[in-house]
Design a protein around this motif. Structure first.
Motif, PDB file in Angstrom:
ATOM      1  N   GLU B 107       0.807  -1.234   0.000  1.00  0.00           N
ATOM      2  CA  GLU B 107       0.000   0.000   0.000  1.00  0.00           C
ATOM      3  C   GLU B 107       0.840   1.285   0.000  1.00  0.00           C
ATOM      4  O   GLU B 107       0.331   2.358  -0.223  1.00  0.00           O
ATOM      5  CB  GLU B 107      -0.959   0.019   1.200  1.00  0.00           C
ATOM      6  N   ASP B 109       2.918   4.184  -1.320  1.00  0.00           N
ATOM      7  CA  ASP B 109       3.093   4.804  -2.625  1.00  0.00           C
ATOM      8  C   ASP B 109       4.532   5.292  -2.746  1.00  0.00           C
ATOM      9  O   ASP B 109       4.932   6.259  -2.117  1.00  0.00           O
ATOM     10  CB  ASP B 109       2.089   5.974  -2.731  1.00  0.00           C
ATOM     11  N   SER B 111       6.044   6.276  -5.551  1.00  0.00           N
ATOM     12  CA  SER B 111       6.299   7.152  -6.702  1.00  0.00           C
ATOM     13  C   SER B 111       6.718   8.536  -6.215  1.00  0.00           C
ATOM     14  O   SER B 111       6.515   8.898  -5.063  1.00  0.00           O
ATOM     15  CB  SER B 111       5.026   7.290  -7.527  1.00  0.00           C
ATOM     16  N   LYS B 115       1.215  14.428  -4.146  1.00  0.00           N
ATOM     17  CA  LYS B 115      -0.230  14.321  -3.963  1.00  0.00           C
ATOM     18  C   LYS B 115      -0.705  15.490  -3.111  1.00  0.00           C
ATOM     19  O   LYS B 115      -0.381  15.592  -1.935  1.00  0.00           O
ATOM     20  CB  LYS B 115      -0.536  12.988  -3.277  1.00  0.00           C
ATOM     21  N   LYS B 279       1.231   9.384   1.347  1.00  0.00           N
ATOM     22  CA  LYS B 279       1.889   8.265   0.664  1.00  0.00           C
ATOM     23  C   LYS B 279       1.790   6.960   1.443  1.00  0.00           C
ATOM     24  O   LYS B 279       2.394   5.965   1.059  1.00  0.00           O
ATOM     25  CB  LYS B 279       3.373   8.614   0.469  1.00  0.00           C
TER      26      LYS B 279
END
Ligand code: SF4
Ligand code: SF4
Lengths: 331, 443
Positions: B107, B109, B111, B115, B279
């Motif tokens: 789960e 993130d 990248s 966000k 994230k």
């Protein structure tokens, strides 16, 4: 790579301050006034200064090395200051052996017997001076005239100090205006062309030294300014009341070692209060006492006694006037 | 320009690593993750020897109110739970993990996309922050969720963000503000939402012009966030000093910032909050500055928690000959280390390497009563007096002199021309006085 590291508590860096730097900074600040004294009082001034400084260093060295058996710290410059200040506070024709006794009293009794630099309650140079004044009142109050005595060591042509002339005259019932002709002009007082002890004569040289110490953050303005202002206001008021008995305040500022006392003696960090508020109280106290002694006391000049008396109040002042604490105002 | 008014000193800045971008430190073969990484109670392990873990997996729980979760910073097998030496110099429990690969929880993130949209409400944010093990990264390691729960009857008006980094040498916050500005501002917005405040003030000293410019430019797009340039003065990063500098309010003695309507968080913490909330990445790594005058390349590293310091230093090639002292933290408040075999922890913002010549303290002489320690003390105490009373074992008098207000900033020792170890003596007194206070309240 060794894995044995020094382990000590924080902070791990130390500022660029040291006792040495502070003390030698004071010595440097004393140089202008010292040069002026050499100019006016010549060879007598030079020899008195040399004797005072070297005997102070000698006594401190001997006491630390042979009696206290501790690290010898004469190179920190504090004994040099005491020596110079003591020389500044005597007439240039003072017999050399008296100077040595004065240095002994200042260093051994007023400083080392309390535990050395930082532990003495009184300014050592002032104790030395007051001792000499009481022990040898005649030699301590015959003041060589400036310039004419440049090349004589003893037996100088002497005269009274300006404050002495004034005190004499007033006590005999003469008025300020009639005495004025016997007193040096203010410009002479300012640059130091008058009879007096070595270092007290030149206000301008002392002020230059004071500004240097302010700039180097060795002293703060609180004590000198409050001291000088208090004397000015006190004597100024009396002068307004009766100018025939009480001379104008500028005269008081320029004579009797007031500048020397306010800039170099009262500011001695060891024997003055810690907080700014305390320093102001101390300066005002010195000012009031100086004026009281000068005008109504037995001695013409009151700076030494005023500062010594205020030295005794320092622990009390430190208790009563604490620095401002964080979080105090918004309650 | 703004600053605090009482006390303060100007140590040499020596921000040697200020221009060096954050590098990623490689992963060691084993990590030791201590259970006591936050202020308050230690965490309780929930994994057993032999268990497989992934990066970001919860391995120890903060059960007490003031405590914090701990997550695995690597993937691999739990070797053991054992006592190891940590930065405090004491042996404490740690989870030791043998590294195998670098497998993260799904789960999270990973990248680099930013966000921006905040889709959680107040309560959810607090619980995510709590679950993710975020603590104050300025060095105090106070569990962040506790700061976000404003006590009954108090109201937060300002969120204060500490980007001062007043300690000499350290640059980890500086680099974060430069390289992760956008993330930082989102993190701050999240904290504002959690605290229900409309204003956040970021305080940065003006020796970091690039960071100020960067955040000022970015902050235009964020409502309620202001960047304030502050005059350089140590210890401006102290909570109370920072609040005083920014909004001219004084936190009363013995009280917390919330008393004057403030909550203070460090920039590193705000970044960690961004990562946790946006994230889903728990606190498993942090920026550590490796620096010193004899260090070849003073740099900033993103390091996994639990990495042995010796590993990090050899990666940085920074153990020069003739090293006399290794400091965990900055030179003013950091702690001298006895060994390099300690793990990097959440509270480690930097390591300063000092050559032998600088490692020694100046000789101590008599106090010359110069009052410099008083003018340096940001709390308005009289360090010379407290130190003297402490030497004479007069601890009740120390209490009366408000020794407990001392923030151990070290300005007094730093400034003393006689080289007196004032803070050492004051620390002794603080220990004794807190014992006395404890005894009294037990009666
Ligand atoms: S360490 Fe304590 S006593 Fe010393 S300056 Fe800082 S707050 Fe004041
Ligand atoms: S700075 Fe040092 S010498 Fe000066 S008053 Fe404080 S303790 Fe004494």
């Amino acid at each position: 790579m060794s894995n044995v590291f020094v382990v000590s508590g924080s902070p791990h860096v130390h500022g660029d301050y040291s006792v040495k730097k502070i003390m030698w900074g004071v010595v440097l600040a004393l140089v202008p006034a010292m040069l002026v004294s050499f100019w006016y009082f010549g060879i007598g001034a030079i020899s008195i200064t040399l004797v005072a400084v070297s005997s102070c260093l000698f006594f401190e060295y001997v006491i630390q090395k042979y009696f206290l058996k501790q690290e010898v710290t004469v190179s920190d410059g504090s004994a040099v200051i005491t020596g110079v200040l003591l020389a500044f506070n005597v007439p240039s024709n003072l017999p050399i052996w008296m100077m040595i006794i004065g240095s002994f009293v200042a260093i051994v009794i007023a400083k080392m017997s309390y535990g050395g630099l930082g532990k003495n309650p009184f300014n050592p140079a002032l104790i030395g001076r007051v001792f000499l004044l009481i022990a040898f009142p005649v030699d301590m109050t015959s003041w060589p005239l400036p310039i004419v005595n440049r090349t004589v060591l003893c037996d100088a042509v002497t005269g009274p100090t300006s404050l002495g002339i004034l005190k004499e005259g007033i006590s005999k019932g003469e008025s300020v205006s009639t005495l004025a002709s016997n007193l040096p002009a203010y410009t002479d007082l300012f640059i130091g062309n008058m009879g007096g002890s070595l270092g007290e004569v030149s206000a301008i040289a002392l002020i230059i030294g004071g500004l240097y110490m302010l700039f180097k953050k060795i002293i703060t303005w609180h004590i000198p300014v409050s001291y000088i202002l208090t004397v000015f206001v006190f004597t100024g008021i009396l002068n307004l009341v009766n100018p025939e008995i009480y001379i104008d305040p500028v005269f008081h500022l320029l004579t009797g070692g007031l500048m020397l006392g306010a800039i170099f003696m009262a500011t001695d960090m060891v024997t003055s209060p810690m907080s700014y508020k305390g320093m102001l109280v101390f300066g005002i106290g010195c000012g009031v006492l100086t004026a009281l002694i000068r005008i109504w006391g037995a001695y013409p000049e009151g700076v030494s006694f005023a500062i010594l008396i205020m030295n005794t109040t320092v622990p009390l002042i430190n208790k009563g006037f604490k620095p401002k604490q964080f979080g105090e105002v918004n309650k | 320009m703004k600053t605090f008014n009482l006390g303060g000193v100007h140590p040499e800045e020596n921000k040697l690593s200020g221009n060096s971008p954050i590098k990623v430190c490689s992963i060691p073969t084993t990590v030791s993750i201590p259970l006591a990484q936050n202020l308050g109670a230690a965490s309780v392990p929930i994994v057993a020897k032999g268990e497989k873990v992934k990066v970001g997996q919860l391995i120890a729980k903060g059960e007490a109110f003031i405590s914090s979760n701990i997550h695995s910073s690597v993937s691999g097998t739990v070797l053991k739970i054992d006592d190891i030496m940590d930065a405090s110099g004491y042996r404490k429990k740690a989870i030791i993990i043998n590294v195998e690969g670098d497998e993260w929880l799904e789960e999270i993130d990973r990248s680099a996309d930013i966000k921006r949209e905040i889709s959680y409400n107040k309560g959810e944010i607090v619980s995510i922050v709590k679950d993710s093990g975020v603590v104050g990264l300025g060095g105090a390691t106070f569990p962040t969720q506790v700061k976000l729960m404003v006590p009954e009857g108090k109201k937060a008006e300002y969120l204060i963000i500490n980007g001062v980094e007043c300690e000499p040498y350290l640059t980890s916050d500086h680099r974060l503000m430069l390289e992760k500005g956008e993330e930082l501002l989102i993190g701050i917005s999240i904290l504002m939402k959690a605290l229900d405040v409309s204003k956040a003030l970021i305080g940065i000293e003006n020796n970091k012009q690039d960071a100020i410019a960067n955040l000022k430019k970015l902050a235009v797009n964020y409502k309620g966030i202001e960047v304030h340039e502050l005059q350089v003065k140590y210890p401006q990063g102290g909570e109370k000093q920072l609040i005083k500098a920014l909004i001219n309010r004084e936190v009363p003695s013995g009280k917390l910032p919330i008393e004057v309507g403030c909550v203070v968080n460090n920039v590193g913490t705000a970044f960690a909050v961004y990562e946790a909330v946006q994230k889903k990445k728990p606190l498993i790594e942090r920026v550590v500055t490796i620096t010193g005058k004899t260090v070849k390349n003073p740099s900033n590293y993103m390091v996994r928690i639990g990495t042995p310091l010796s590993f990090l230093l050899s990666e940085a090639d920074s153990m020069p000959e003739g090293t006399g002292k290794v400091i965990n933290g900055g030179p003013m408040m950091g702690k001298a280390l006895t060994t390099l075999e300690i793990p990097v922890v959440k509270g480690m913002s930097g390591v300063v390497i000092m050559p032998e010549g600088e490692a020694k303290r100046p000789n101590a002489y008599n106090c010359i009563r110069c009052g410099k320690c008083i003018s340096a003390c940001p709390m308005g105490l009289e360090p010379y007096l407290i130190a003297l009373m402490s030497e004479q074992n007069k601890f009740e008098s120390c209490e009366g002199e408000r020794v407990m207000d001392c923030m151990e900033c070290g300005s007094c020792s730093f400034t003393c021309p006689s080289g007196r170890p004032l803070l050492d003596m004051i620390r002794v007194s603080k220990n004794k006085v807190s014992q006395i206070i404890r005894l009294r309240s037990n009666k």
